[in-house]
Structure formats: C-alpha cells, structure tokens
Design a protein around this motif. Structure first.
Motif, PDB file in Angstrom:
ATOM      1  N   VAL A   1      34.333  11.842 -46.079  1.00 45.72           N
ATOM      2  CA  VAL A   1      34.899  13.353 -46.422  1.00 45.72           C
ATOM      3  C   VAL A   1      35.381  13.722 -44.808  1.00 45.72           C
ATOM      4  N   LYS A   2      36.517  14.272 -44.937  1.00 45.46           N
ATOM      5  CA  LYS A   2      37.153  14.986 -43.756  1.00 45.46           C
ATOM      6  C   LYS A   2      36.517  16.591 -43.536  1.00 45.46           C
ATOM      7  N   VAL A   3      35.916  16.654 -42.570  1.00 48.54           N
ATOM      8  CA  VAL A   3      35.506  18.209 -42.265  1.00 48.54           C
ATOM      9  C   VAL A   3      36.017  18.613 -41.040  1.00 48.54           C
ATOM     10  N   THR A   4      36.399  20.066 -41.166  1.00 46.48           N
ATOM     11  CA  THR A   4      37.000  20.514 -40.042  1.00 46.48           C
ATOM     12  C   THR A   4      35.705  21.694 -39.659  1.00 46.48           C
ATOM     13  N   GLY A   5      35.515  21.428 -38.110  1.00 51.73           N
ATOM     14  CA  GLY A   5      34.359  22.317 -37.750  1.00 51.73           C
ATOM     15  C   GLY A   5      34.771  23.682 -37.669  1.00 51.73           C
ATOM     16  N   PRO A   6      33.568  24.614 -37.352  1.00 50.40           N
ATOM     17  CA  PRO A   6      32.367  24.277 -36.999  1.00 50.40           C
ATOM     18  C   PRO A   6      31.591  23.794 -38.127  1.00 50.40           C
TER      19      PRO A   6
ATOM     20  N   LYS B   1      32.761  23.540 -48.845  1.00 50.25           N
ATOM     21  CA  LYS B   1      31.762  23.868 -47.442  1.00 50.25           C
ATOM     22  C   LYS B   1      30.461  23.305 -47.579  1.00 50.25           C
ATOM     23  N   VAL B   2      30.307  22.502 -48.528  1.00 49.91           N
ATOM     24  CA  VAL B   2      28.918  21.804 -48.683  1.00 49.91           C
ATOM     25  C   VAL B   2      29.405  20.106 -48.849  1.00 49.91           C
ATOM     26  N   VAL B   3      28.702  19.486 -47.942  1.00 54.52           N
ATOM     27  CA  VAL B   3      29.069  18.058 -48.048  1.00 54.52           C
ATOM     28  C   VAL B   3      27.592  17.493 -48.475  1.00 54.52           C
TER      29      VAL B   3
ATOM     30  N   ALA C   1      29.622   9.067 -46.367  1.00 50.44           N
ATOM     31  CA  ALA C   1      29.829   9.451 -44.675  1.00 50.44           C
ATOM     32  C   ALA C   1      30.848  10.630 -44.837  1.00 50.44           C
ATOM     33  N   ALA C   2      30.871  11.228 -43.665  1.00 50.31           N
ATOM     34  CA  ALA C   2      31.653  12.264 -43.295  1.00 50.31           C
ATOM     35  C   ALA C   2      32.289  12.421 -41.923  1.00 50.31           C
ATOM     36  N   VAL C   3      33.358  12.887 -41.594  1.00 50.55           N
ATOM     37  CA  VAL C   3      33.828  12.500 -40.244  1.00 50.55           C
ATOM     38  C   VAL C   3      34.332  14.183 -39.704  1.00 50.55           C
ATOM     39  N   ILE C   4      33.802  14.705 -38.575  1.00 52.36           N
ATOM     40  CA  ILE C   4      34.141  16.199 -38.330  1.00 52.36           C
ATOM     41  C   ILE C   4      34.986  16.280 -37.179  1.00 52.36           C
TER      42      ILE C   4
ATOM     43  N   CYS D   1      29.360  11.313 -39.410  1.00 49.12           N
ATOM     44  CA  CYS D   1      27.844  11.401 -40.136  1.00 49.12           C
ATOM     45  C   CYS D   1      27.657  10.478 -41.270  1.00 49.12           C
ATOM     46  N   MET D   2      26.622   9.880 -41.263  1.00 52.25           N
ATOM     47  CA  MET D   2      26.142   8.708 -42.182  1.00 52.25           C
ATOM     48  C   MET D   2      24.755   8.783 -42.061  1.00 52.25           C
TER      49      MET D   2
END
Length: 344
Positions: free
Chosen positions: A73-78, A138-140, A189-192, A198-199
């Motif tokens: 999942v591609k996540v944009t911070g914060p 907003k929830v991964v 996994a996710a990448v912020i 994140c794994m």
C-alpha cells in the motif's frame, strides 16, 4: 454456554453486538462499544459475547474492503505505525489516546498480529476491521504471522469464539472461514512517502533476491507457490541480531547488514517492522530498521514498554508507555487517561 464469566457478583456477560443489525452494521456504534468494553475491563468483569451473524457480516465486508488495497500500500504521511498488539486491547487504545489523533484525522499503519492472548483476543481484530471499513484510505492493516490460517488454528481461535457465545458448529465453522478469508486479503507491506517500508516481518531471502518490486506486483487472491513464499517472508521474517540466534529452525531471517543493503538497493530510508519483542517498545538497530511492539508487558512475562512510531516527512517520534509495577487491578489505574474517550 457455560456460565464462567465474572465473579458471581453482577453482570456475567456483555454482548458487544447487542442492537447491531447484521445487514446494516453501525460501525461507529460497534467501535464505540468495543472501546468501552476494553476501557472498563477488569479481570473479574463481564465476558464479551458476539452474535454470529453480525461477526460474519463484518468479516465478509472487511474482506471486500481489504481486497481493494494493493499488496504493498502506498501511504502519504503523516502516519502512526503500530507494532503487534497481540490481543492486548488496553495497550491498543492507550497508544491511540497518546497519539491523540485517530482515523480519519491521521493514517494508521498496523503491523499485524491483532489476534493474540491478551484479554481482547478477538476484539482487537474486530475493532480494527470496523475501523478499516469506515475509513479504508486511512487504516492500513498488514498481515502478521498471527493472521496466517495455520496460526488462526494453532491459536485456537475457535475456542475463543465459543467463549463469546458462538456455540453452534455451523456458526463456528462459518466464522472461522470468513476470518481466514478476511485475513488472507490483508496487504503484505506499506510504503510511506516512498521511503519508509512497513512490513510485519521483514525482507527475507526471497524478497531480498527478487526485490521489493516483485512484492509490489503481486495481486490479492490465489498465488503461485513462489509468490506465497514472498508473502510468508513478509509476515514471518526475523531480524538476526547476534550469533546466538543463528539456528532459526527454517525460519526466514535477515541480518542488519542485509537490511542496510536492501534499503540501499530499493531506495528506502528505513524499514519499520514488528515480529520480535523489544524491552523498550522499540529498537533502532541497525540504523535503517525500527522494530516496534505495541503490547505492554507482553504475556505478563515481560515488563516491556508499548510503543508506536509517528512519522511526518523526514521526522519520526516514538510514543510509548510502561505499565506501572505491581499487579494490574484496573485499566483506570495503570493506563494513561488523556483522550481515551476520543472514539466513544
């Protein structure tokens, strides 16, 4: 069911799904009721129950929602990153309170292992699935090794369901099937901000060989055996910190140097993971790896802190707490109070 809840001096059971309509679940109400149950929990208090139809409908809906996420999942911070909670609901809501903002105001990335041997064995998973349905962007929810089908069997989740008033064999089997299906649709996994991976486990040998893009390219659903190995490593891989750990009995692992090399090869700043118990709630070793645990005093055998990592651009802030020494009598005595009603 056997009347073994409570201490004999008051309400023995509390049905968390009371007044919840299966075909039109009020997820806000369900989240609030679980939050209240966790907040008010005492060891001799009432035991939770669920109506099977509500639980099945929730699991079916969450499966549909989780399936829409990419494998990475591609996540944009914060964002706030949680380590494993292992069914410790008190740790989960305390850390959410300390983080001060909850979805949809802030993105949560969860590193798996929602099921566990805390008092909220199933409630943590149901709570987070309901949150995912409400705020899918907003929830991964990443799949930890406790969400693997084999782990769901080994943890004896069926017995946990029976203890929650789900006794008919057909209901038990259907709940187990739907839970496994929902968990199988969790991402690996996710990448912020394209920089923070994140794994739940980490880059095992196959992931290191194939590269992160191989994992990114996987689809939800039926996978080939080689692809299943990638997913298994993402959930199970252990960080090998010293020579004493070398005999891993076939468990996938990676060393600090391999983590450093993987980050460099995949243009990552760092890896944030769970999987291992760390006394301080987090461990930043090597520099490119942060290991988190979000279950305080894990299994009552440790005195570890519980922690989350709050990331915003290139800045990271660890939020953590430690349970007071001595026996736990009430959550009101041992957990931080700020913001605990934010969801209720």
């Amino acid at each position: 069911m056997s009347d073994d809840g409570g201490n004999g001096n008051g309400q023995r059971f509390i049905n968390i799904t009371e007044d919840i309509i299966p075909d039109k679940i009020d997820y806000v109400k369900l989240i609030s009721k679980i939050w209240t149950y966790i907040r008010e929990y005492t060891p001799d208090g009432p035991r939770p129950q669920f109506y099977p139809e509500v639980l099945k409908k929730l699991l079916q809906k969450s499966c549909e929602v989780l399936k829409q996420d990419e494998m990475v999942v591609k996540v944009t911070g914060p964002a706030v990153i949680f380590g494993p909670v292992y069914g410790e609901g008190d740790s989960m809501i305390s850390l959410m309170s300390l983080a001060k903002k909850v979805p949809p105001e802030q993105t949560y990335v969860m590193l798996g292992c929602y099921l566990g041997r805390g008092f909220a064995q199933i409630e943590c998973l149901v709570f987070l699935l309901a949150y995912k349905i409400l705020h899918p962007e907003k929830v991964v929810l990443l799949k930890g090794h406790h969400e693997e089908s084999i782990s769901i069997e080994m943890l004896k989740v069926k017995e946990w369901l029976m203890a929650r008033g789900i006794e008919r064999d057909v209901d038990l089997e259907e709940c187990m099937i739907e839970m496994k299906r929902a968990c199988s649709m969790m991402s690996a996994a996710a990448v912020i901000d394209s920089k923070i991976l994140c794994m739940p486990g980490g880059p095992g040998p196959t992931i290191r060989e194939k590269g992160l893009q191989k994992l990114v390219g996987l689809k939800k659903g039926v996978q080939a055996i080689a692809d299943k190995k990638l997913l298994m490593e993402a959930s199970w891989s252990v960080l090998l910190l010293d020579d004493a750990q070398k005999d891993m009995h076939g468990m996938p692992f990676f060393t600090p140097q391999q983590a450093t090399d993987f980050c460099k090869a995949n243009n990552l700043k760092c890896i944030v993971r769970g999987r291992q118990m760390v006394d301080e709630g987090y461990l930043n070793k090597p520099r490119e790896v942060v290991t988190l645990i979000s279950a305080v005093a894990y299994l009552d055998n440790f005195r570890n802190h519980a922690a989350v990592l709050q990331v915003d651009n290139d800045k990271g802030k660890v939020i953590r707490y430690k349970m007071e020494e001595g026996e736990q009598l009430s959550l009101e005595l041992v957990k931080p109070g700020m913001g605990r009603n934010a969801v209720s």
